[in-house]
Motif scaffolding. Structure first.
Motif, PDB file in Angstrom:
ATOM      1  N   VAL A   3       0.871  -1.170   0.000  1.00 55.91           N
ATOM      2  CA  VAL A   3       0.000   0.000   0.000  1.00 55.91           C
ATOM      3  C   VAL A   3       0.911   1.223   0.000  1.00 55.91           C
ATOM      4  O   VAL A   3       1.706   1.424   0.919  1.00 55.91           O
ATOM      5  N   LEU A   4       0.803   2.048  -1.055  1.00 54.54           N
ATOM      6  CA  LEU A   4       1.596   3.262  -1.163  1.00 54.54           C
ATOM      7  C   LEU A   4       0.726   4.431  -0.714  1.00 54.54           C
ATOM      8  O   LEU A   4      -0.275   4.752  -1.351  1.00 54.54           O
ATOM      9  N   GLU A   5       1.115   5.045   0.383  1.00 52.58           N
ATOM     10  CA  GLU A   5       0.316   6.121   0.963  1.00 52.58           C
ATOM     11  C   GLU A   5       0.869   7.488   0.556  1.00 52.58           C
ATOM     12  O   GLU A   5       2.073   7.702   0.557  1.00 52.58           O
ATOM     13  N   ASN A   6      -0.042   8.402   0.217  1.00 48.62           N
ATOM     14  CA  ASN A   6       0.290   9.796  -0.107  1.00 48.62           C
ATOM     15  C   ASN A   6       0.909   9.949  -1.488  1.00 48.62           C
ATOM     16  O   ASN A   6       1.953  10.570  -1.649  1.00 48.62           O
ATOM     17  N   ILE A   7       0.259   9.402  -2.515  1.00 46.21           N
ATOM     18  CA  ILE A   7       0.681   9.617  -3.896  1.00 46.21           C
ATOM     19  C   ILE A   7      -0.332  10.528  -4.583  1.00 46.21           C
ATOM     20  O   ILE A   7      -1.519  10.211  -4.662  1.00 46.21           O
ATOM     21  N   LEU A   8       0.147  11.652  -5.048  1.00 44.75           N
ATOM     22  CA  LEU A   8      -0.686  12.623  -5.766  1.00 44.75           C
ATOM     23  C   LEU A   8      -1.960  12.977  -4.996  1.00 44.75           C
ATOM     24  O   LEU A   8      -3.027  13.181  -5.562  1.00 44.75           O
ATOM     25  N   GLY A   9      -1.818  13.004  -3.681  1.00 41.61           N
ATOM     26  CA  GLY A   9      -2.946  13.413  -2.854  1.00 41.61           C
ATOM     27  C   GLY A   9      -3.984  12.343  -2.603  1.00 41.61           C
ATOM     28  O   GLY A   9      -4.993  12.600  -1.952  1.00 41.61           O
ATOM     29  N   THR A  10      -3.772  11.120  -3.111  1.00 38.48           N
ATOM     30  CA  THR A  10      -4.742  10.042  -2.884  1.00 38.48           C
ATOM     31  C   THR A  10      -4.435   9.364  -1.555  1.00 38.48           C
ATOM     32  O   THR A  10      -3.285   9.335  -1.108  1.00 38.48           O
ATOM     33  N   PRO A  11      -5.456   8.806  -0.890  1.00 42.97           N
ATOM     34  CA  PRO A  11      -5.214   8.130   0.393  1.00 42.97           C
ATOM     35  C   PRO A  11      -4.199   6.998   0.259  1.00 42.97           C
ATOM     36  O   PRO A  11      -3.296   6.869   1.063  1.00 42.97           O
ATOM     37  N   LYS A  16       0.173  -5.153  -6.100  1.00 45.58           N
ATOM     38  CA  LYS A  16       0.356  -6.553  -5.716  1.00 45.58           C
ATOM     39  C   LYS A  16       1.838  -6.874  -5.572  1.00 45.58           C
ATOM     40  O   LYS A  16       2.653  -6.489  -6.398  1.00 45.58           O
ATOM     41  N   LYS A  17       2.162  -7.566  -4.506  1.00 46.77           N
ATOM     42  CA  LYS A  17       3.555  -7.858  -4.174  1.00 46.77           C
ATOM     43  C   LYS A  17       3.993  -9.176  -4.804  1.00 46.77           C
ATOM     44  O   LYS A  17       3.401 -10.217  -4.577  1.00 46.77           O
ATOM     45  N   SER A  18       5.022  -9.118  -5.612  1.00 45.94           N
ATOM     46  CA  SER A  18       5.606 -10.320  -6.215  1.00 45.94           C
ATOM     47  C   SER A  18       7.033  -9.990  -6.616  1.00 45.94           C
ATOM     48  O   SER A  18       7.477  -8.841  -6.488  1.00 45.94           O
ATOM     49  N   ILE A  55       5.339   3.021   2.383  1.00 46.07           N
ATOM     50  CA  ILE A  55       4.940   1.754   1.763  1.00 46.07           C
ATOM     51  C   ILE A  55       4.640   0.764   2.881  1.00 46.07           C
ATOM     52  O   ILE A  55       5.524   0.417   3.669  1.00 46.07           O
ATOM     53  N   ILE A  56       3.395   0.360   2.924  1.00 47.89           N
ATOM     54  CA  ILE A  56       2.885  -0.470   4.017  1.00 47.89           C
ATOM     55  C   ILE A  56       2.536  -1.861   3.491  1.00 47.89           C
ATOM     56  O   ILE A  56       2.088  -2.016   2.357  1.00 47.89           O
ATOM     57  N   ASN A  57       2.750  -2.861   4.327  1.00 49.09           N
ATOM     58  CA  ASN A  57       2.270  -4.199   4.009  1.00 49.09           C
ATOM     59  C   ASN A  57       0.763  -4.252   4.262  1.00 49.09           C
ATOM     60  O   ASN A  57       0.314  -3.995   5.376  1.00 49.09           O
ATOM     61  N   TYR A  58       0.005  -4.559   3.231  1.00 47.73           N
ATOM     62  CA  TYR A  58      -1.464  -4.517   3.302  1.00 47.73           C
ATOM     63  C   TYR A  58      -2.013  -5.451   4.376  1.00 47.73           C
ATOM     64  O   TYR A  58      -2.995  -5.138   5.052  1.00 47.73           O
ATOM     65  N   PHE A  59      -1.369  -6.589   4.561  1.00 41.42           N
ATOM     66  CA  PHE A  59      -1.919  -7.609   5.452  1.00 41.42           C
ATOM     67  C   PHE A  59      -1.489  -7.417   6.904  1.00 41.42           C
ATOM     68  O   PHE A  59      -2.236  -7.744   7.827  1.00 41.42           O
ATOM     69  N   THR A  60      -0.278  -6.863   7.141  1.00 43.63           N
ATOM     70  CA  THR A  60       0.200  -6.671   8.513  1.00 43.63           C
ATOM     71  C   THR A  60       0.012  -5.242   9.004  1.00 43.63           C
ATOM     72  O   THR A  60       0.015  -4.997  10.216  1.00 43.63           O
ATOM     73  N   GLY A  61      -0.129  -4.295   8.062  1.00 40.51           N
ATOM     74  CA  GLY A  61      -0.239  -2.897   8.447  1.00 40.51           C
ATOM     75  C   GLY A  61       1.072  -2.270   8.859  1.00 40.51           C
ATOM     76  O   GLY A  61       1.116  -1.120   9.310  1.00 40.51           O
ATOM     77  N   GLU A  62       2.179  -3.008   8.712  1.00 34.06           N
ATOM     78  CA  GLU A  62       3.493  -2.502   9.102  1.00 34.06           C
ATOM     79  C   GLU A  62       4.250  -1.959   7.899  1.00 34.06           C
ATOM     80  O   GLU A  62       4.013  -2.367   6.754  1.00 34.06           O
TER      81      GLU A  62
END
Length: 354
Positions: A3-11, A16-18, A55-62
């Motif tokens: 999860v990429l937070e704060n790109i172009l003002g979007t939440p 997908k991680k691979s 950059i957050i891990n979607y499943f762990t929130g870390e």
């Protein structure tokens, strides 16, 4: 999933991680921002709060771990600069760093500058400044510019050889230039024993089709060495080889975020005949690469032979079913213009449900 937070003002924007991450977006600006966010985050680049992306891990929130990773950013328009000896190029920095490591380059230049300064300004200047102007009203003063380590680099010429034949830089293919640049980065001491993240901004640019195919094989080799490849692309040859490796982003939103197990279940429950999931997925990826992904903005699917190059022609009813079932699942609109065949179970299903 990232999860990429704060790109172009979007939440946030999900990716997908691979080990091989291919990204299709509806805006080039967004593609660049996503790639730069990965690079800035994993290189720990200092940015203002407005620019900083987490950059957050979607499943762990870390937060994603940074310390063991090293990002390398590749943009073809800068390839020539990076593998020449310009003062800001990676090659220049590597050679200069090596000189400083192997012998006392700074004291050598300090001694040389002192000798030149004293000798040139005191003796040479006194001898020649009047002799050179005996017929002129102008006088000459000499100044000496100090030597620096960069002057040593300027005396180095690069020769590129292949099978003992020398080549100029403009004779080397862009595919080979990409490999040269990666080699220069990856051989650094601080990169060794760290997971490399190779980030490519539309790497197909300036490459021929055969070179793009070679690049795909090369990138596949990279991910076998505990590395990750992240790229934005408009080339069907560089898209991922599975659904987990393909990210379709439209209106700053990841459309195909569904878990594969859930998608698999939906396909198998609705498939008009018994079929293995591996076949369905392989066929879907093939259709995405070769027929669909270039036309996400205006999808028109038909099985009628026409001369309209903007329409996607699919002869098989099974292919039509696989394609439009997926488009419906990820929320991409389409127009369907087909003839039906009552003897075909796929045709009947399409007529009834789509």
């Amino acid at each position: 999933m990232y999860v990429l937070e704060n790109i172009l003002g979007t939440p946030n924007i999900k990716i997908k991680k691979s080990n091989y991450i291919s990204i299709i977006t509806d805006k080039i600006e967004l593609s660049r921002k996503i790639l730069e966010s990965f690079y800035n985050y994993f290189s720990e680049k200092r940015l203002s709060l407005e620019e900083k992306v987490l950059i957050i891990n979607y499943f762990t929130g870390e937060k994603e771990q940074i310390s063991s990773k090293y990002p390398i950013y590749i943009e073809n328009s800068e390839i020539d600069f990076e593998i020449e000896l310009g003062s800001k190029s990676i090659l220049h920095q590597r050679i200069l760093g090596y000189f400083k490591q192997k012998f006392p380059i700074e004291p050598v230049f300090l001694t040389l500058n002192t000798l030149m300064d004293n000798f040139f300004l005191e003796e040479v200047s006194e001898k020649f400044k009047s002799e050179f102007t005996i017929y002129s009203n102008y006088k000459i003063d000499f100044e000496f510019s100090s030597f620096s380590p960069n002057d040593l680099i300027k005396k180095i010429n690069i020769k590129y050889k292949l099978d003992e034949n020398e080549h100029n830089l403009n004779e080397i293919s862009n595919f080979e230039k990409i490999k040269l640049k990666l080699s220069m980065y990856e051989s650094q001491d601080l990169v060794k024993n760290r997971e490399k993240i190779f980030i490519f901004y539309y790497p197909e640019r300036l490459l021929t089709t055969p070179e793009i195919k070679k690049l795909k094989l090369f990138l596949r080799e990279l991910i076998t060495k505990s590395s990750t490849v992240i790229l934005a692309t408009n080339s069907k040859y560089l898209l991922g080889d599975s659904l987990e490796e393909i990210n379709i982003i439209k209106n700053q939103k990841l459309l195909n975020f569904q878990k594969i197990d859930i998608l698999k279940q939906k396909y198998l429950e609705n498939y008009p005949k018994l079929e293995e999931w591996d076949f369905i997925e392989q066929r879907l990826v093939y259709l995405l690469k070769n027929n669909i992904f270039e036309n996400f903005e205006d999808l028109r699917i038909t099985n009628k032979l026409k001369n309209d190059i903007d329409e996607i022609f699919l002869k098989s009813y099974e292919d039509i079913f696989i394609a439009i079932f997926y488009l419906k699942e990820i929320g991409i609109s389409y127009n369907l213009d087909i003839t039906y065949d009552e003897s075909c179970v796929f045709s009947n299903y399409i007529k009834k449900n789509f």
